[in-house]
Write a protein that holds these residues in place. Structure first.
Motif, PDB file in Angstrom:
ATOM      1  N   GLY A 299       0.806  -1.211   0.000  1.00  0.00           N
ATOM      2  CA  GLY A 299       0.000   0.000   0.000  1.00  0.00           C
ATOM      3  C   GLY A 299       0.836   1.255   0.000  1.00  0.00           C
ATOM      4  O   GLY A 299       0.455   2.263  -0.606  1.00  0.00           O
TER       5      GLY A 299
ATOM      6  N   ASP B 122      -0.043   6.699  13.841  1.00  0.00           N
ATOM      7  CA  ASP B 122      -0.507   5.404  13.356  1.00  0.00           C
ATOM      8  C   ASP B 122      -0.917   4.508  14.520  1.00  0.00           C
ATOM      9  O   ASP B 122      -0.714   4.841  15.690  1.00  0.00           O
TER      10      ASP B 122
ATOM     11  N   GLY C 226      -3.799   1.603  10.640  1.00  0.00           N
ATOM     12  CA  GLY C 226      -4.429   2.846  10.219  1.00  0.00           C
ATOM     13  C   GLY C 226      -3.591   4.027  10.637  1.00  0.00           C
ATOM     14  O   GLY C 226      -2.654   3.898  11.438  1.00  0.00           O
TER      15      GLY C 226
ATOM     16  N   ASP D 255       4.501   2.926   6.612  1.00  0.00           N
ATOM     17  CA  ASP D 255       3.304   2.251   6.113  1.00  0.00           C
ATOM     18  C   ASP D 255       2.468   1.870   7.332  1.00  0.00           C
ATOM     19  O   ASP D 255       2.910   1.056   8.137  1.00  0.00           O
ATOM     20  N   PRO D 256       1.308   2.489   7.570  1.00  0.00           N
ATOM     21  CA  PRO D 256       0.453   3.192   6.605  1.00  0.00           C
ATOM     22  C   PRO D 256       0.509   4.720   6.666  1.00  0.00           C
ATOM     23  O   PRO D 256      -0.367   5.374   6.079  1.00  0.00           O
TER      24      PRO D 256
ATOM     25  N   GLN E  47       0.229   6.577   3.321  1.00  0.00           N
ATOM     26  CA  GLN E  47      -1.087   6.611   2.687  1.00  0.00           C
ATOM     27  C   GLN E  47      -1.937   7.761   3.207  1.00  0.00           C
ATOM     28  O   GLN E  47      -2.869   8.205   2.528  1.00  0.00           O
TER      29      GLN E  47
ATOM     30  N   THR F  25      -6.628   7.166   7.110  1.00  0.00           N
ATOM     31  CA  THR F  25      -6.377   5.927   6.374  1.00  0.00           C
ATOM     32  C   THR F  25      -6.739   4.731   7.233  1.00  0.00           C
ATOM     33  O   THR F  25      -6.285   4.623   8.386  1.00  0.00           O
TER      34      THR F  25
ATOM     35  N   VAL G 299      -6.831   0.457   7.430  1.00  0.00           N
ATOM     36  CA  VAL G 299      -6.261  -0.767   6.872  1.00  0.00           C
ATOM     37  C   VAL G 299      -7.285  -1.884   6.996  1.00  0.00           C
ATOM     38  O   VAL G 299      -7.816  -2.135   8.086  1.00  0.00           O
TER      39      VAL G 299
ATOM     40  N   ARG H 232      -2.044  -7.367   5.293  1.00  0.00           N
ATOM     41  CA  ARG H 232      -2.773  -6.112   5.094  1.00  0.00           C
ATOM     42  C   ARG H 232      -3.169  -6.066   3.628  1.00  0.00           C
ATOM     43  O   ARG H 232      -2.316  -6.107   2.734  1.00  0.00           O
TER      44      ARG H 232
ATOM     45  N   ASN I   1      -5.929  -0.333   1.743  1.00  0.00           N
ATOM     46  CA  ASN I   1      -5.967   0.892   2.534  1.00  0.00           C
ATOM     47  C   ASN I   1      -7.038   1.794   1.952  1.00  0.00           C
ATOM     48  O   ASN I   1      -7.103   1.986   0.734  1.00  0.00           O
TER      49      ASN I   1
ATOM     50  N   THR J 248      -8.433   5.657   2.175  1.00  0.00           N
ATOM     51  CA  THR J 248      -8.073   6.998   2.659  1.00  0.00           C
ATOM     52  C   THR J 248      -9.109   8.010   2.201  1.00  0.00           C
ATOM     53  O   THR J 248      -9.458   8.065   1.022  1.00  0.00           O
TER      54      THR J 248
END
Length: 442
Positions: free
Chosen positions: A12, A210, A227, A304-305, A308, A345, A347, A394, A397, A399
């Motif tokens: 992602g 996150d 997320g 990551d994430p 995103q 975002t 996940v 995962r 994603n 967003t």
């Protein structure tokens, strides 16, 4: 002629990088190796394994690639940037000698100590008994020294759990490491602050927060991330610059002093705490004069994430900034521009993640996602019959951008709930703290 840009990776994060590069006014031709089912809609996929350094160099040469952007940490630690440089190819990311900031927790701690960067008390141990002797209170953090895909960290709450973890890491060698970092446990709020670096200076990206554990309320085992959201209340551009000067710049200065300048993304995982407790082990306290901000870890690539959630807010030309970062002093005068809206975002993870992810489950509802919602693919595959199926822990994603965190959350969850696959896992508390916290934003 439009420049060719190659993105290395298959998740992602790489999909978000591809999407951000596609927004460049330079209109680059985008390639990705190896990519995934979603990235295939935005870039031409190359049938090259992302860990095969020699094949990646050969592919970049054959394609006439102007710039390569490395997503995951493993090829960076393996020396992909060094190999590209030897072939006189431009590659955004750190060389192997400084990618050790992520590849070795012990090396990272030693650099922080030399640079005077605030971090938790720690000790490096090589045996179970050394590890047990280093602990004088619980909970305590035990980290495998090498790469572990975000899963080699255990917060042990008892002597029994600590011993079992040390045996798992040092005797069973779960992550192939011969040493472990035993670290003080810190209470507080976590913050991710990434900076683009040109070897001399660091330019902070918008802060993000996150969620690493699998279940709501930060329960369950650690994951690669479930997320994220950006911006973070209370951390405007001025505060991000202050943190960058306190945390990133001293590391850049120390690495340059050693003759190993850092080019690429320097990702600081920070703990914001008012706790001024003493050492939890017989190790060191680096930068203990500033207990309110401590570095939990450094990574050497886009998060990551977090990526995103951060890159959809970037209004500056990412391609131009990455090109400039490859040169010493190339970021002089750069001021990044950001969309003031909030990005959230989510996940969507597969059944069994993170211990034993199930794959091959058909994904429904991708065509029902509303316009304006960005869905990036993390672990997907296209079957011969055209169906998109899960192919990793995962999977997707989702967003959404909104005028505030509440609006972004509502839009993201509505879109996520239109996507279904067997055993789907989705946290319901992503960015909730941003809704209930007041403060300025970036």
């Amino acid at each position: 002629m439009a420049p060719k840009v190659l993105v290395i990776g298959a998740g992602g994060r790489e999909h978000a990088i591809v999407r951000a590069l596609a927004r460049s006014p330079q209109r680059p031709e985008l390639l990705c190796a190896p990519g995934n089912a979603g990235i295939a809609a935005d870039a031409r996929l190359l049938d090259v394994n992302g860990d095969d350094v020699a094949a990646l160099v050969a592919a970049a040469q054959a394609e006439g690639v102007a710039l390569t952007v490395v997503g995951p940490e493993a090829p960076l630690v393996a020396g992909v940037v060094d190999a590209f440089a030897a072939a006189e190819l431009l590659c955004f990311g750190p060389r192997a000698d400084v990618a050790r900031l992520e590849g070795s927790k012990a090396f990272s701690k030693s650099v922080m100590e030399a640079a005077g960067v605030p971090t938790a008390a720690y000790e490096v141990v090589t045996t179970v008994e050394q590890g047990m002797a280093a602990i004088d209170r619980y909970p305590v953090v035990i980290k495998a020294d090498g790469l572990a895909a975000g899963k080699g960290v255990v917060i042990a709450t008892s002597a029994e759990e600590a011993r079992a973890t040390l045996e798992d890491f040092l005797v069973a060698r779960r992550y192939g490491t011969e040493q472990v970092v035993v670290e003080e446990f810190l209470d507080g709020e976590e913050l991710s602050l990434l900076a683009i670096c040109d070897g001399e200076r660091a330019i902070p990206l918008a802060p993000a927060q996150d969620y690493k554990r699998i279940f709501d309320g930060d329960e369950g085992p650690n994951t690669g991330g479930m997320g994220a959201y950006s911006p973070v209340p209370g951390f405007d551009a001025a505060r991000a610059a202050e943190l960058c000067a306190q945390v990133h710049q001293p590391v850049l200065d120390e690495l340059r002093r050693r003759g190993t300048p850092f080019h690429g993304i320097l990702y600081a995982g920070l703990m914001l705490t008012d706790s001024a407790r003493g050492p939890a082990s017989a190790g060191h306290v680096a930068g203990s004069g500033t207990p309110s901000v401590r570095v939990l870890e450094f990574n050497v690539r886009f998060g990551d994430p977090e990526t995103q959630a951060v890159l959809p807010r970037l209004r500056s030309d990412l391609l131009d900034v990455l090109n400039r970062a490859c040169d010493p002093g190339g970021l002089a005068g750069v001021a990044l521009e950001w969309d003031p809206r909030t990005a959230v975002t989510l996940v969507l993870a597969s059944a069994g993640y993170p211990e034993s992810p199930r794959t091959g489950d058909p994904i429904a509802g991708l065509d029902a996602v509303p316009d304006g919602i960005e869905v990036t693919h993390a672990g997907t595959q296209r079957r011969d019959d055209g169906a998109t199926v899960t192919a990793g822990g995962r999977v997707l994603n989702v967003t959404a951008l909104g005028d505030d965190a509440a609006a972004a959350r509502a839009a993201a969850y509505a879109a996520a709930d239109s996507i279904a696959f067997e055993g789907r896992q989705l946290r319901r508390d992503i960015a909730l703290r941003a809704v209930t916290t007041t403060g300025s934003t970036a």
